[in-house]
Design an enzyme around this catalytic site. Structure first.
Site, PDB file in Angstrom:
ATOM      1  N   SER A 163      42.237  61.276  18.819  1.00 25.53           N
ATOM      2  CA  SER A 163      42.298  60.901  18.166  1.00 25.53           C
ATOM      3  C   SER A 163      41.835  61.597  16.714  1.00 25.53           C
ATOM      4  O   SER A 163      43.600  61.663  16.627  1.00 25.53           O
ATOM      5  CB  SER A 163      40.673  60.140  18.455  1.00 25.53           C
ATOM      6  OG  SER A 163      40.166  59.220  17.755  1.00 25.53           O
ATOM      7  N   ASP A 259      43.209  49.693  22.328  1.00 30.62           N
ATOM      8  CA  ASP A 259      42.799  50.678  21.487  1.00 30.62           C
ATOM      9  C   ASP A 259      43.278  50.184  19.672  1.00 30.62           C
ATOM     10  O   ASP A 259      44.384  49.741  19.903  1.00 30.62           O
ATOM     11  CB  ASP A 259      42.992  51.623  21.793  1.00 30.62           C
ATOM     12  CG  ASP A 259      43.086  52.934  20.285  1.00 30.62           C
ATOM     13  OD1 ASP A 259      42.555  53.073  19.289  1.00 30.62           O
ATOM     14  OD2 ASP A 259      43.829  54.342  20.942  1.00 30.62           O
ATOM     15  N   HIS A 289      40.605  53.486  24.134  1.00 33.78           N
ATOM     16  CA  HIS A 289      40.594  55.316  23.427  1.00 33.78           C
ATOM     17  C   HIS A 289      39.718  55.781  24.243  1.00 33.78           C
ATOM     18  O   HIS A 289      38.387  54.818  24.779  1.00 33.78           O
ATOM     19  CB  HIS A 289      39.916  54.396  21.747  1.00 33.78           C
ATOM     20  CG  HIS A 289      40.415  55.972  21.278  1.00 33.78           C
ATOM     21  ND1 HIS A 289      41.033  55.765  20.783  1.00 33.78           N
ATOM     22  CD2 HIS A 289      39.188  56.781  20.993  1.00 33.78           C
ATOM     23  CE1 HIS A 289      41.676  56.638  19.719  1.00 33.78           C
ATOM     24  NE2 HIS A 289      39.994  57.340  20.200  1.00 33.78           N
TER      25      HIS A 289
END
Length: 322
Positions: A163, A259, A289
């Site tokens: 991320s 996501d 995610h």
């Protein structure tokens, strides 16, 4: 196998359903709906509940570097020249810590047989941009120059992160390739990376509710991290918009379907390939995610950690899985 989720209308993998149901049973509120302190606490508790168990290693040591900390995971009983994985945790530059990704870093060290150095960079909004990327640069420099302190004889590094941590790893890879005196970087691992904070990819309109990370969450993270008026297209903020140099290290880019970041991750993998970079791109349909910080409860997440370890071994040590 996946099935259609009645709430979101999106496919959800069978082994991910229980974690998603737990999120919704707790109220189903995405991170951006909480105050910052509560966001951090929720993330810590979620990673502790869903993450990988801590593998036993030869040594785990914490160090201070300027205004931030690092943790060195050493799987080897005896030292010597080695590749090292430099890991940057996710959390939108707002949350996350050494503890949220401790199980993941331990597992990567155990599976690769290589030291992993996790970076506890400063968080926003207390420390806004460019604090996180400055700390990441300093961590890379410390890794290669502070051998007498951390005790590692570093011959090359693998940059890795999930991320926001994937964004930091991507930025460092680009900057290093452009440097007049680049460090030896063997590979980069970008796990559902956040690489375009202009938020212009179509997937921001597809993933808007029903998951812990939705489009509004990304917008909230960006507002916490970036001072007002910051150009969000800057290359150290949105590496997907940067001019990519030749000579970038081989990349393993992973995206998940549920996501908001999926399209920009896929686009970045394509851009890396077009720039002449060796790219392994993997898309995981039916997953959301945070897959790797839920790898203790989602089988595909644990398998993906094993896949990442194999990629790192192949590129950093030349050793296959056998």
């Amino acid at each position: 196998m996946t099935s259609q989720d009645l709430f979101s209308g999106r496919p959800v993998a069978e082994d991910a359903a229980a974690v998603l149901e737990g999120f919704r049973a707790s109220g189903g509120r995405s991170f951006h709906t909480y105050p910052v302190d509560e966001v951090r606490d929720l993330y810590e508790r979620g990673c502790a509940a869903n993450g990988l168990d801590g593998d036993s290693l030869s040594a785990v040591s914490d160090f201070g570097v300027q205004d931030f900390g690092v943790r060195v995971y050493e799987p080897r009983p005896v030292g010597g020249p080695t590749a090292v994985v430099l890991f940057f945790h996710g959390g939108g530059w707002v949350m996350g810590s050494l503890s949220t990704h401790d199980g993941l870093c331990r597992r990567l060290a155990a599976l690769t047989g290589l030291p992993v150095v996790a970076v506890d960079y400063r968080l926003a909004p207390e420390h806004q941009y460019p604090a996180a990327i400055e700390d990441s640069r300093d961590a890379l420099n410390w890794l290669f120059t502070a051998g007498p302190v951390h005790g590692l004889d570093v011959i090359t590094a693998v940059l890795a992160g999930d991320s926001a941590g994937g964004q930091l790893a991507a930025v460092l890879a680009i900057e290093n390739a452009k440097s007049a005196h680049p460090r030896p970087i063997a590979a980069q691992v970008l796990i559902y990376p956040m690489v375009d904070l202009t938020m212009s990819a179509p997937s921001y309109t597809r993933v808007t509710e029903g998951f812990p990370l939705v489009a509004d969450t990304i917008a909230w993270f960006a507002d916490q991290y970036l001072p007002e008026g910051t150009d969000r297209a800057r290359p150290d903020i949105s590496p997907a918009l940067a001019e990519l140099p030749s000579g970038l290290p081989p990349a393993y880019v992973i995206t998940v379907d549920n996501d908001p970041l999926v399209d920009e991750g896929a686009d970045y993998a394509a851009a890396l390939a077009q720039a002449g970079t060796e790219v392994l791109y993997q898309h995981l349909p039916g997953y959301a995610h945070g897959l790797l910080t839920s790898a203790g409860r989602i089988q595909r997440g644990e398998q993906t950690v094993d896949d990442i370890a194999g990629f790192i071994r192949n590129h950093a040590t030349g050793l296959g899985r056998g």
